[in-house]
Every structure is written in structure tokens, then in C-alpha cells.
Design a protein around this motif. Structure first.
Motif, PDB file in Angstrom:
ATOM      1  N   GLU A 170       0.876  -1.176   0.000  1.00 23.05           N
ATOM      2  CA  GLU A 170       0.000   0.000   0.000  1.00 23.05           C
ATOM      3  C   GLU A 170       0.908   1.219   0.000  1.00 23.05           C
ATOM      4  O   GLU A 170       1.406   1.648   1.036  1.00 23.05           O
ATOM      5  CB  GLU A 170      -0.878   0.048   1.253  1.00 23.05           C
ATOM      6  CG  GLU A 170      -1.992  -0.954   1.317  1.00 23.05           C
ATOM      7  CD  GLU A 170      -3.182  -0.617   0.433  1.00 23.05           C
ATOM      8  OE1 GLU A 170      -4.022  -1.505   0.238  1.00 23.05           O
ATOM      9  OE2 GLU A 170      -3.243   0.515  -0.088  1.00 23.05           O
ATOM     10  N   ILE A 209     -19.042   2.757  10.622  1.00 28.97           N
ATOM     11  CA  ILE A 209     -19.237   2.965   9.194  1.00 28.97           C
ATOM     12  C   ILE A 209     -20.554   2.308   8.786  1.00 28.97           C
ATOM     13  O   ILE A 209     -20.845   1.189   9.214  1.00 28.97           O
ATOM     14  CB  ILE A 209     -18.035   2.412   8.401  1.00 28.97           C
ATOM     15  CG1 ILE A 209     -16.796   3.255   8.750  1.00 28.97           C
ATOM     16  CG2 ILE A 209     -18.295   2.427   6.900  1.00 28.97           C
ATOM     17  CD1 ILE A 209     -15.500   2.748   8.171  1.00 28.97           C
ATOM     18  N   GLU A 249     -14.151   9.894   2.540  1.00 25.18           N
ATOM     19  CA  GLU A 249     -13.982   8.485   2.906  1.00 25.18           C
ATOM     20  C   GLU A 249     -14.745   8.207   4.204  1.00 25.18           C
ATOM     21  O   GLU A 249     -14.646   8.970   5.155  1.00 25.18           O
ATOM     22  CB  GLU A 249     -12.494   8.201   3.114  1.00 25.18           C
ATOM     23  CG  GLU A 249     -12.192   6.729   3.308  1.00 25.18           C
ATOM     24  CD  GLU A 249     -10.704   6.441   3.256  1.00 25.18           C
ATOM     25  OE1 GLU A 249     -10.000   7.038   2.421  1.00 25.18           O
ATOM     26  OE2 GLU A 249     -10.259   5.628   4.053  1.00 25.18           O
ATOM     27  N   PRO A 250     -15.512   7.126   4.231  1.00 23.85           N
ATOM     28  CA  PRO A 250     -16.272   6.826   5.455  1.00 23.85           C
ATOM     29  C   PRO A 250     -15.336   6.552   6.615  1.00 23.85           C
ATOM     30  O   PRO A 250     -14.247   6.012   6.440  1.00 23.85           O
ATOM     31  CB  PRO A 250     -17.074   5.570   5.086  1.00 23.85           C
ATOM     32  CG  PRO A 250     -16.421   5.011   3.883  1.00 23.85           C
ATOM     33  CD  PRO A 250     -15.749   6.127   3.186  1.00 23.85           C
ATOM     34  N   GLU A 251     -15.790   6.961   7.823  1.00 22.66           N
ATOM     35  CA  GLU A 251     -14.951   6.743   8.980  1.00 22.66           C
ATOM     36  C   GLU A 251     -15.809   6.456  10.196  1.00 22.66           C
ATOM     37  O   GLU A 251     -16.994   6.766  10.242  1.00 22.66           O
ATOM     38  CB  GLU A 251     -14.053   7.958   9.226  1.00 22.66           C
ATOM     39  CG  GLU A 251     -14.823   9.257   9.441  1.00 22.66           C
ATOM     40  CD  GLU A 251     -13.901  10.446   9.675  1.00 22.66           C
ATOM     41  OE1 GLU A 251     -12.704  10.367   9.353  1.00 22.66           O
ATOM     42  OE2 GLU A 251     -14.390  11.472  10.193  1.00 22.66           O
TER      43      GLU A 251
END
Lengths: 115, 115
Positions: A61, B26, B1-3
Motif C-alpha cells: 500500500e 461505518i 472516505e467513510p470513517e
């Protein structure tokens, strides 16, 4: 018995150099998942990388790669081109069979990146 | 971005009082967890929750603790009659339910200080 072992309580690395953080694990089940998390001084837990036990390739990553050696039960994290912002605690963790159950953490390695 | 979000970020409470730590996992995740990290120590699993019930808990998670999913979005940890040794960072996490397992995403933590 310790399931996740991180033998390096602290590591130093020069900025822009690569560093390897060690992690060994212990399980008798063939199906498991391995994770690395970063915890900066602010305290939050940031997911970095995941390796499944059946994955053929080592996970990567960005600047993070996982050196997965199944026979040796090791899952070392390699950070390439270290940056000052990489200074943090790094935790290796394992999810055991069932796929959805708890993640067990190692004791962590404190990484300091030196300018 | 989901958190995963946790509130409050810091809670100070008097010994003997009850506290409720809140988490919003989430949205499409179905597994929820609470972990605890006493200052300078490793992250310890407390409890996992799936399908509106506890799926696994550690020996730390005794009668003093309870979890609840009061509505479709929140996941709470209640600590009754707090003790000094309950002072720690409490992390909520959530994960999908997927074959082979998946990483758990952590919230930023709630630092609980019992005085």
C-alpha cells in the motif's frame, strides 16, 4: 500465550531510508488475517495494510509493504522512503478464524524518524 | 472516505460515576468492537457485537461494562461505577462481514480520565 510478538520496543530510521518493523505470530489455524496499524501521538489508530493467510502476493500500500513469510510465521512491515510524519507507534495485529472476530494486537514498536 | 466517529474525544469523570462512550460505525459495517488502551500499554480487546448481540468478550469486559446499539447508527459502551484503573483510551471499531475477514476501521478514540 503471546499470539503476536513485536520484539522491537523502539526503532530509529533516517529520513528517506527504509525501515523494517518485525512481527511474528502464533496460530494453528490455516485461515487468518494480519494487519498493521499506526498510532501517532494524537492517539488515533490508523489502518495501514492487510495480509490474508491465503494471499499469494505480499501486500503493498504505497510506501508500506508487508514481508509475509508464512512458514516462519512472520509479517514484517517495511516502510520505504521514511518521512518525519511516519514517527509513531506501530502495531501488528492478527484476526483469527471466523473472519469477523476480534483482532489481537502486539505490544507495538515506537518508530522515530530522524531528519 | 467513510470513517468511524467517537464522541466525546475526552471525558473526565469522578470515580463511581457512570459514563457512556458513543460511536458511530461505518454505515454498511455489521461488526462492531470496543478496545481499550491504558496509557503506554498495548491495545486490548473488550467486546465484539454482531446482529444485535455480543459475539465475543474478553475477561476485562465484566458486569461493569455493557454495550448497546440503541438505534441504527450508534454503538455505545457504558461503564458503571468507574474506577481509577478504567482511565484509558477507548477505541470503537467496525468491519464488514466478508468471506476471509476484513480489516477493522478504528475511530479516533475517547480518552477517559477517572479522577
Amino acid at each position: 500465550a503471546q499470539k503476536i510478538t513485536q520484539t522491537q520496543p523502539g526503532m530509529f530510521v533516517q529520513e528517506k531510508e527504509a525501515v523494517t518493523l518485525d512481527c511474528t505470530y502464533d496460530t494453528s489455524d490455516p485461515s487468518y488475517g494480519l494487519f498493521w496499524y499506526k498510532q501517532p501521538s494524537s492517539g488515533e489508530m490508523i489502518f495501514l495494510i492487510y495480509q490474508g493467510s491465503y494471499d499469494q502476493q505480499n501486500a503493498t500500500e504505497g510506501r508500506y509493504s508487508l514481508n509475509f513469510q508464512k512458514a516462519r510465521k512472520s509479517a514484517n512491515l517495511v516502510i520505504s522512503a521514511s518521512q518525519l510524519g511516519d514517527s509513531a507507534m506501530y502495531f501488528c495485529a492478527m484476526r483469527e478464524p471466523g473472519g469477523y472476530q476480534k483482532v489481537t494486537f502486539g505490544t507495538g514498536t515506537k518508530l522515530q524518524v530522524i531528519p | 472516505e467513510p470513517e468511524v466517529t467517537q464522541t466525546p474525544s475526552h471525558q473526565v469523570t469522578q470515580m463511581g460515576q457512570e459514563v457512556i462512550l458513543r460511536c458511530v460505525p461505518i454505515s454498511n459495517h455489521l461488526y462492531f468492537y470496543w478496545y481499550r488502551q491504558i496509557l503506554g500499554q498495548k491495545v486490548e480487546f473488550l467486546v465484539s457485537f454482531y446482529n444485535n448481540e455480543i459475539s465475543e468478550k474478553s475477561e476485562i469486559f465484566d458486569d461493569q461494562f455493557s454495550v448497546e446499539r440503541p438505534d441504527g447508527s450508534n454503538f455505545t459502551l457504558k461503564i458503571r461505577s468507574t474506577k481509577l484503573e478504567d482511565s484509558a483510551m477507548y477505541f470503537c471499531a467496525s468491519s464488514e462481514v466478508r468471506e476471509g475477514g476484513t480489516e477493522a476501521f478504528f475511530g479516533q478514540g475517547t480518552r477517559l480520565t477517572v479522577v
